[in-house]
Design an enzyme around this catalytic site. Structure first.
Site: not given
Length: 688
Positions: A25, A170, A351, A663
């Site tokens: 990652m 890629y 992520c 919130g």
């Protein structure tokens, strides 16, 4: 119980403790100006948690190879101290780590800065929104040497292995695909010549790495792009790589440009394992049964990994985002504590979506991910203090957990009869069922930490005396719907979005949802009657991925027209003042939900003003000044939110320090990622 997952194994000469791989990652930690401290802490936590082998995020083999500005550069000496520090930290935690060698090709996200991306051919990319420059023969050979230098450097920096990235669209994958490799020279023109570049890379990397240093290759089991590589070509590549001495094959799936979800919550766990099994079968048939195959993409728990390994079709299982959500996942599962595992929601918000930019990658349900050094969590309170957390939504749950983990006495007050806040709404939405698992995790974790819960308890001004017995508080009461200033809104057929979620069966046939943001999209998705595919087979059928499409043994045809399960009883219209439905929703998931809404015929109306609500429907005015009626039997307001701060007077009267989060602090642009992160930060500010 997990006899297959916990069995030791070998990747080439590298001995690993179990069959669980932490997949690569990109973290946007790699290029921080901290000497690699955050990166090292991140990987060390996952090694301590029990991952058998960790594969880093991609490290660019040359300047033009980087996927974006936050990438490390394996062949740049300036990056070596940080890379070495990460490897050392994993070894100190008794783990094993491989560095991924990476070249983005046409997927480089340059933002118009830096060198023009390169690729086999000048084929425009919808993902990066750029047309790359075609590599020359000399540049291709130089790139092969850059991969080789990267392998030698990784070994010198103390890594245990390297993985070559040849999947997910890629550069190497681009050479393999007839969609992106339009060359007619030694590097393209037919399948054999398209394979030349990855095989040259494999050969050069193996030679540069030297004996006793494994080279893994991550290949694409299916590109999920019409006209791309066939299954037969994928299997031929796998066998050819085995012939070159590759130590293991890690099988990914899908390109960023694919219109098939691969990592989103709509994908049932384990859906893509069949592609890894097909690769293993091809290797066995060619006499390379000893080359391990790693299955990846949407494996969430050790029970799923155990099932896949027990079937015998693969050798290892890769998890990535689940170890963001809970670095101790392997150890917890193995110890029988699965109820205490913080479950990955596959929401992608903190992520994957962040990895395409520059913001530090983290996790909605675990905001400590990527911030381990900022928020150490050993019980260090001396003496422990007492804190009230007011509100049991995402922000309050994380605040209570973090305060208790620091060793404090915590009491949580929640107005409802159940924890979860707006997660209780989200778990009803197709593909978001695991939001309920997050609520269950926090309930179990808070019980383990000794947090005292007061459910069905709303605090008001009269509770100042109660609050005075605490040393501090976190106000996490969330939001309340904002009612629009529209003539006629109190009519009988109008509802707020919480009311609609609570009583969807009460809505009429024609439903207009005002607002058009993420909540409105979710509610519309719920009202379509669609259900999340329960099995891989059901998902693949829904996306036309059976025989003759992208599946193992099939060619790379365009997908068949998909079908969806539905019990719809509503005609739905999403209406928004702004120009874009779902603005603010993460880019990796927004398109999936919008495609589902389109498939169910949900109408979208944007760029209008709300003029009036009548008994016949909603009157809107377009940019041209013309008014029209959108017929409606029910009108749902999802037109924004306001902070819920009813407990503030009591807190002020009590005279104790408190912090408002989520919130309750600011409803503008609030989401669960921000809420949990603020809950964590408030806990550490108050409790350390």
């Amino acid at each position: 119980m997990f006899t297959h997952v916990t069995r030791p194994g070998a990747v080439g000469s590298l001995q690993v403790a179990n069959r669980l791989v932490m997949g690569a990652m990109h973290l946007n930690l790699e290029n921080l100006d901290d000497g690699g401290a955050a990166l090292a802490a991140f990987y060390a936590a996952r090694a301590r948690g029990g991952a058998g082998l960790i594969i880093t995020g991609g490290s660019a083999v040359n300047p033009v190879a980087a996927g974006g500005p936050g990438y490390s550069h394996v062949n740049d000496p300036a990056h070596h101290p940080a890379l070495r520090r990460a490897a050392d930290a994993v070894h100190e935690a008794d783990g094993k780590i491989a560095l991924q060698l990476f070249h983005a090709g046409r997927y480089a996200l340059t933002g118009g800065q830096g060198p023009t991306p390169v690729a086999p051919s000048a084929v425009h990319s919808r993902f990066s929104r750029t047309t790359p420059r075609a590599l020359t023969d000399r540049e291709i050979r130089e790139t092969v040497r850059d991969f080789a230098r990267g392998a030698a450097t990784a070994r010198a920096l103390g890594y245990d292995a390297v993985e070559v990235m040849a999947s997910e669209g890629y550069l190497i994958n681009q050479f393999l695909s007839p969609v992106t490799n339009l060359r007619d020279d030694a590097w393209g023109g037919d399948a054999a010549r398209r394979r030349r570049f990855p095989l040259e890379v494999a050969r050069a990397v193996r030679e540069a790495a030297g004996d006793g240093f494994p080279v893994l290759f991550r290949i694409s089991g299916a590109d999920l792009v019409p006209g791309s590589s066939t299954q037969e070509e994928t299997e031929a590549l796998a066998v050819a790589l085995a012939q070159e001495g590759v130590a293991a094959l890690d099988v990914g799936v899908g390109w960023h440009e694919s219109r098939v979800p691969t990592v989103q919550s709509a994908v049932p766990p384990g859906t893509w394992a069949s592609h890894a099994e097909a690769v293993k079968k091809a290797l066995c048939a060619a006499g390379y049964a000893d080359v391990p195959v790693i299955a990846s993409n949407r494996v969430v728990g050790l029970d799923q990994a155990e099932s896949l390994l027990r079937g015998g079709g693969i050798d290892y299982v890769s998890m990535a985002r689940p170890l963001l959500a809970d670095p101790d996942l392997p150890a917890k599962w193995a110890a029988g504590g699965s109820a205490l595992v913080n479950v990955c929601l596959a929401c992608n918000e903190a992520c994957i979506d962040r990895s395409f930019g520059t913001e530090r990658v983290s996790c909605l349900v675990n905001p400590r991910a990527g911030h381990e050094l900022e928020f150490p969590e050993q019980a260090s309170a001396d003496p422990p203090r007492s804190f009230a957390v007011i509100g049991g939504g995402p922000a309050g749950l994380e605040a209570a957990r973090a305060l208790a983990a620091l060793g404090h006495h915590v009491e949580l007050f929640e107005e409802g009869e159940e924890l979860g806040g707006q997660f209780r709404l989200a778990r009803q939405v197709p593909g978001k069922e695991d939001f309920g698992a997050t609520v269950r995790y926090f309930a179990a974790e808070l019980a383990r930490l000794g947090v005292h819960l007061h459910l069905g308890r709303r605090l008001g001004l009269g509770d100042a005396g109660l609050l005075r017995r605490f040393d501090g508080a976190v106000l996490a009461t969330g939001v309340q719907p904002r009612l629009p200033d529209i003539p006629g809104w109190p009519l009988l057929h109008t509802l707020t979005y919480p009311e609609a979620f609570a009583r969807p069966e009460s809505l009429g046939e024609r439903v207009v949802l005002l607002g058009g943001g993420g909540i409105a999209m979710d509610l519309a998705h719920l009202l379509t009657g669609e259900r999340t595919p329960a099995t891989a087979q059901e998902f693949l059928a829904a996306y036309g991925l059976g025989e003759g499409a992208y599946g193992p043994g099939a060619g790379a045809a365009a997908p068949k027209t998909r079908h969806r399960q539905t019990t719809a009883r509503h005609r739905l219209t999403l209406v928004r003042r702004g120009p874009r439905i779902g603005a603010g929703t993460g880019p990796s998931t927004r398109w999936v939900v919008l495609s589902a809404l389109r498939a169910h015929g949900v109408e979208r109306v944007t760029g209008v003003d709300y003029r009036e609500i009548t008994r016949e429907g909603v009157v809107v005015q377009g940019a041209d000044g013309a008014e029209r009626l959108i017929p409606a039997d029910s009108v749902v307001f999802a037109t924004g939110q306001e902070p819920e701060r009813a407990a503030v007077p009591a807190l002020r009267a009590a005279g104790i320090p408190f912090e408002a989060v989520g919130g309750a602090r600011d409803a503008a642009g609030v989401n669960a990622v921000r809420a949990t992160a603020e809950g964590l930060r408030a806990a550490h500010r108050l409790g350390t």
